[in-house]
Design an enzyme around this catalytic site. Structure first.
Site, PDB file in Angstrom:
ATOM      1  N   ALA A   1      32.500 -81.761 -74.210  1.00 31.80           N
ATOM      2  CA  ALA A   1      32.638 -83.467 -74.097  1.00 31.80           C
ATOM      3  C   ALA A   1      33.347 -84.340 -73.881  1.00 31.80           C
ATOM      4  CB  ALA A   1      31.609 -83.149 -75.510  1.00 31.80           C
TER       5      ALA A   1
ATOM      6  N   HIS B   1      44.107 -72.930 -82.531  1.00 30.61           N
ATOM      7  CA  HIS B   1      45.722 -73.821 -82.605  1.00 30.61           C
ATOM      8  C   HIS B   1      46.668 -72.814 -80.885  1.00 30.61           C
ATOM      9  CE1 HIS B   1      45.672 -75.554 -86.642  1.00 30.61           C
ATOM     10  NE2 HIS B   1      44.669 -76.528 -85.636  1.00 30.61           N
TER      11      HIS B   1
ATOM     12  N   HIS C   1      48.148 -79.529 -87.715  1.00 31.94           N
ATOM     13  CA  HIS C   1      47.205 -79.467 -87.035  1.00 31.94           C
ATOM     14  C   HIS C   1      47.097 -79.529 -84.972  1.00 31.94           C
ATOM     15  CE1 HIS C   1      44.225 -77.884 -90.120  1.00 31.94           C
ATOM     16  NE2 HIS C   1      45.584 -78.842 -90.732  1.00 31.94           N
TER      17      HIS C   1
HETATM   18  P1  FDA Z   1      40.729 -80.606 -74.839  1.00 27.12           P
HETATM   19  O1  FDA Z   1      40.001 -79.828 -75.715  1.00 27.12           O
HETATM   20  O2  FDA Z   1      40.545 -81.861 -75.882  1.00 27.12           O
HETATM   21  O3  FDA Z   1      40.377 -81.666 -73.929  1.00 27.12           O
HETATM   22  C1  FDA Z   1      39.621 -80.671 -73.230  1.00 27.12           C
HETATM   23  C2  FDA Z   1      38.736 -80.937 -71.246  1.00 27.12           C
HETATM   24  O4  FDA Z   1      38.421 -80.438 -70.432  1.00 27.12           O
HETATM   25  C3  FDA Z   1      37.568 -81.029 -72.789  1.00 27.12           C
HETATM   26  O5  FDA Z   1      36.829 -82.460 -72.363  1.00 27.12           O
HETATM   27  C4  FDA Z   1      36.587 -80.118 -71.755  1.00 27.12           C
HETATM   28  O6  FDA Z   1      34.973 -80.017 -71.674  1.00 27.12           O
HETATM   29  C5  FDA Z   1      37.111 -80.355 -70.312  1.00 27.12           C
HETATM   30  N1  FDA Z   1      37.108 -79.320 -69.571  1.00 27.12           N
HETATM   31  C6  FDA Z   1      37.368 -78.003 -69.453  1.00 27.12           C
HETATM   32  N2  FDA Z   1      37.433 -77.162 -68.751  1.00 27.12           N
HETATM   33  C7  FDA Z   1      36.969 -78.489 -67.481  1.00 27.12           C
HETATM   34  C8  FDA Z   1      36.815 -78.232 -66.247  1.00 27.12           C
HETATM   35  N3  FDA Z   1      36.971 -76.901 -65.849  1.00 27.12           N
HETATM   36  N4  FDA Z   1      35.874 -79.637 -65.301  1.00 27.12           N
HETATM   37  C9  FDA Z   1      35.903 -80.402 -66.391  1.00 27.12           C
HETATM   38  N5  FDA Z   1      36.215 -80.164 -67.523  1.00 27.12           N
HETATM   39  C10 FDA Z   1      36.732 -79.461 -68.297  1.00 27.12           C
HETATM   40  N6  FDA Z   1      43.558 -80.393 -84.598  1.00 27.12           N
HETATM   41  C11 FDA Z   1      43.828 -80.957 -85.567  1.00 27.12           C
HETATM   42  O7  FDA Z   1      44.311 -81.501 -85.394  1.00 27.12           O
HETATM   43  N7  FDA Z   1      43.124 -81.402 -86.836  1.00 27.12           N
HETATM   44  C12 FDA Z   1      41.893 -80.546 -86.778  1.00 27.12           C
HETATM   45  O8  FDA Z   1      41.257 -80.903 -88.141  1.00 27.12           O
HETATM   46  C13 FDA Z   1      41.499 -80.024 -86.269  1.00 27.12           C
HETATM   47  N8  FDA Z   1      40.943 -78.976 -85.803  1.00 27.12           N
HETATM   48  C14 FDA Z   1      40.115 -78.501 -84.900  1.00 27.12           C
HETATM   49  C15 FDA Z   1      38.550 -77.377 -85.477  1.00 27.12           C
HETATM   50  C16 FDA Z   1      38.353 -76.814 -84.422  1.00 27.12           C
HETATM   51  C17 FDA Z   1      36.924 -75.815 -84.182  1.00 27.12           C
HETATM   52  C18 FDA Z   1      39.036 -76.567 -82.727  1.00 27.12           C
HETATM   53  C19 FDA Z   1      38.150 -75.823 -82.271  1.00 27.12           C
HETATM   54  C20 FDA Z   1      40.094 -77.301 -82.883  1.00 27.12           C
HETATM   55  C21 FDA Z   1      40.443 -77.643 -83.780  1.00 27.12           C
HETATM   56  N9  FDA Z   1      42.145 -78.514 -83.537  1.00 27.12           N
HETATM   57  C22 FDA Z   1      42.485 -79.771 -84.654  1.00 27.12           C
HETATM   58  C23 FDA Z   1      42.831 -78.108 -82.734  1.00 27.12           C
HETATM   59  C24 FDA Z   1      42.583 -79.611 -81.700  1.00 27.12           C
HETATM   60  O9  FDA Z   1      41.347 -80.629 -81.572  1.00 27.12           O
HETATM   61  C25 FDA Z   1      42.841 -79.774 -79.995  1.00 27.12           C
HETATM   62  O10 FDA Z   1      44.258 -78.751 -80.523  1.00 27.12           O
HETATM   63  C26 FDA Z   1      42.475 -80.856 -79.169  1.00 27.12           C
HETATM   64  O11 FDA Z   1      41.864 -81.344 -79.290  1.00 27.12           O
HETATM   65  C27 FDA Z   1      43.391 -80.325 -78.057  1.00 27.12           C
HETATM   66  O12 FDA Z   1      43.399 -81.544 -77.022  1.00 27.12           O
HETATM   67  P2  FDA Z   1      43.413 -81.209 -75.166  1.00 27.12           P
HETATM   68  O13 FDA Z   1      43.886 -82.398 -74.211  1.00 27.12           O
HETATM   69  O14 FDA Z   1      44.538 -79.795 -75.166  1.00 27.12           O
HETATM   70  O15 FDA Z   1      42.467 -80.351 -74.608  1.00 27.12           O
END
Ligand code: FDA
Length: 571
Positions: free
Chosen positions: A85, A508, A551
């Protein structure tokens, strides 16, 4: 759309991607395109509800990546969640805003990343943050909340704070007393975001106090700026691979995308392509673009553009388990609180010194195991260096070795927990030249026995906490796993079925495009540029060379803030 050219293309409109896109588009003469596979979740109640953690799981905004069967952890696969999203994983995560122990970020510099330390990252933690001061919200009086203003930002885009639903029924104070009464006391820590996490604390969350909704990357970094004419976002658009300029040098000139109408096209970038697709996508996009291990790429008919075999190696995650206890008192509906404790090795392990000495002896064989599992693409001698740094962090610097959460609801105390710094390292690689195919994700959960020992000992620690007054008197029986399943004096073996049978990914994942010197397995340099390319960067969680005890999101936001300054040439 297909013939447009942008200065910068950011692949992934998630947590890190929107920070970088926002900061680059502050420069009026700079054009930025964000490519995001998901759509807008601005009005999605599974996202906005601050008490709705988990509601988005398994819906169409969850990538729900599946791992391979985990041979060291009961044989089953795991689902690793990630947000699909605008806002990325920040739209589905647990809202927790907790950073790292200062020494952990300093280790980034110690391993060879000049300029990346707690001191240089702290200004970026603050730059992004807008802490909503709880003193302004009388409803929070008595809740036990505290913070040290010296470590916070108050004017950044990202709202952080405590919800009005926070309990203020005295539990915070009783837990504090309980931690003081442990055989090895755990002290109250006024602000775990100060670089010193050890202790017992109440932590802030990414939320908007006034509106009582989640604060995600899109709400903080995109929607208030969406009228900028030089900032474009293509939603429901899947990035397939980077396209390259003709010639020897690896210079990106665009991205091949599949648009929401199913049409595939190339959009051009005149300056840089910036990968921010998350730790379980960015390395795969590199491989699809010909950057990676030639032995893997050739299997799928992909020509090698840059020979960089460590792309996708070093995947690290944590393992999450939970204990539950009855509560003698019923907690108010619609209220929620989370209390965290971060014990150091001395506080968690009764025999910390002996355990440390034993682990030190095992490190060479741990390193050899990790290296051999990936065909020696990452060298045992390099892995050993990473492990020795991690050992020093645990046994010399005294970083937290576990995170223990306590959340009361209804007639239950739930206590999720995890060892903070597992040693096991796995990998992620593509399984096909088809950009929509699932990758092969193998975190190798529980491969190394210290990771299991920490997970067992944290469970014992939780039992001790629940047997200590005053909490002991407030809690009833342990319902998960329960003493009939794992007896009070259970040895490590007796814990194995529960821990390996009931754990989940802690969501993570990091280090799949590690920021490290090239000769020890790095994928990006200290400017986050991919080795061997002239203009491709990775700015998401993939680059973190070591796990952090908080986190991930706060560190992801801060890294992206710093990345933007690097790209702008300010650092
Ligand atoms: P992120 O996933 O945010 O961004 C990647 C984006 O790229 C997404 O929007 C995706 O749709 C897009 N994408 C992927 N492939 C693509 C493609 N081929 N083409 C176009 N778009 C594409 N951390 C914390 O600090 N506190 C917390 O409470 C939590 N809890 C938690 C719960 C759950 C269920 C999860 C899964 C993770 C957490 N985390 C967390 C971890 C934290 O939220 C997470 O590590 C970061 O948001 C990751 O940020 P990034 O920018 O790396 O990737």
């Amino acid at each position: 759309k297909s013939d447009s050219t942008y200065d910068y293309i950011v692949v992934g409109g998630g947590t890190s991607g929107l920070v970088v896109a926002n900061r680059l588009s502050e420069q009026k003469n700079t054009t930025v395109l964000v490519i995001e596979a998901g759509g807008s979740v601005y009005n999605n109640p599974n996202v906005t509800d601050t008490l709705g953690y988990g509601k988005a799981f398994g819906t169409d905004i969850d990538w729900a990546y599946e791992t391979t069967d985990q041979e060291y952890a009961g044989g089953s696969s795991q689902i690793v969640r990630a947000g699909k999203a605008l806002g990325g994983t920040s739209t589905i995560n647990g809202l927790v805003y907790l950073r790292a122990q200062a020494a952990q970020i300093d280790a980034w510099e110690a391993i060879g990343n000049k300029g990346w330390s707690w001191k240089t990252l702290l200004p970026y933690f603050k730059k992004g943050e807008q802490l909503q001061d709880p003193a302004k919200y009388p409803v929070l009086d008595g809740s036990g909340i505290s913070f040290d203003p010296a470590y916070h930002g108050f004017t950044g885009p990202l709202k952080v704070g405590w919800p009005s639903t926070q309990l203020n029924d005295g539990l915070a104070q009783k837990l504090n007393a309980t931690y003081q009464n442990l055989d090895v006391p755990v002290q109250f820590n006024r602000d775990p975001n100060s670089g010193d996490m050890v202790g017992y604390s109440l932590y802030p969350k990414t939320l908007d106090y006034e509106l009582n909704i989640r604060e995600d990357a899109a709400r903080a970094y995109y929607y208030p700026y969406q009228n900028r004419t030089n900032l474009h976002v293509w939603l429901n658009t899947h990035a397939n691979k980077i396209t390259w300029k003709d010639g020897h040098e690896a210079t990106a000139d665009g991205v091949e995308v599949t648009l929401s109408n199913g049409k595939t096209t190339v959009v051009k970038a005149s300056r840089e392509v910036i990968l921010a697709a998350g730790a379980l996508k960015s390395p795969v996009l590199l491989e699809l673009s010909g950057v990676g291990n030639p032995d893997i790429l050739s299997k799928y008919g992909i020509a090698t553009k840059v020979n960089l075999p460590t792309v996708g190696e070093n995947l690290q995650d944590q393992m999450n388990n939970g204990l539950q206890f009855e509560s003698k008192k019923s907690h108010a509906d619609g209220k929620s609180s989370d209390y965290v404790s971060y014990p150091s090795a001395v506080q968690l392990f009764p025999n910390s010194t002996a355990l440390g000495a034993d682990l030190l002896r095992k490190l060479p064989s741990y390193a050899a195991q990790v290296a051999s599992a990936n065909g020696n693409v990452t060298k045992a001698s390099d892995i050993y260096r990473f492990f020795k740094i991690q050992w020093d962090l645990i046994f010399k610097d005294g970083i937290p070795v576990a995170e223990i959460l306590l959340s009361p609801y209804g007639n239950v105390y739930s206590s999720e927990y995890w060892g903070s710094v597992p040693f096991s390292r796995g990998s992620i690689h593509l399984s096909s030249a088809d950009p929509t195919a699932a990758a092969i994700i193998d975190p190798k959960y529980f491969m190394l026995d210290f990771d299991f020992e920490a997970q067992v000992q944290a469970a014992r620690f939780i039992r001790e906490v629940f047997n200590t007054e005053p909490l002991g008197d407030m809690a009833g029986a342990e319902t998960t796993p329960g003493l009939s399943t794992v007896p009070a004096d259970a040895d490590d073996e007796a814990w194995a079925d529960f821990i390996k049978g009931k754990y989940r990914s802690n969501f993570h994942p990091i280090t799949t495009a590690a920021m490290l010197p090239k000769e020890i397995g790095g994928v990006v340099d200290t400017s986050l540029k991919v080795y061997g390319t002239s203009n491709v960067r990775v700015v998401d969680a993939s680059i973190m060379p070591f796990q952090v005890c908080g986190h991930l999101q706060s560190t992801v936001y801060a890294v992206a803030e710093r990345a933007a300054d690097i790209i702008k040439g300010r650092l």
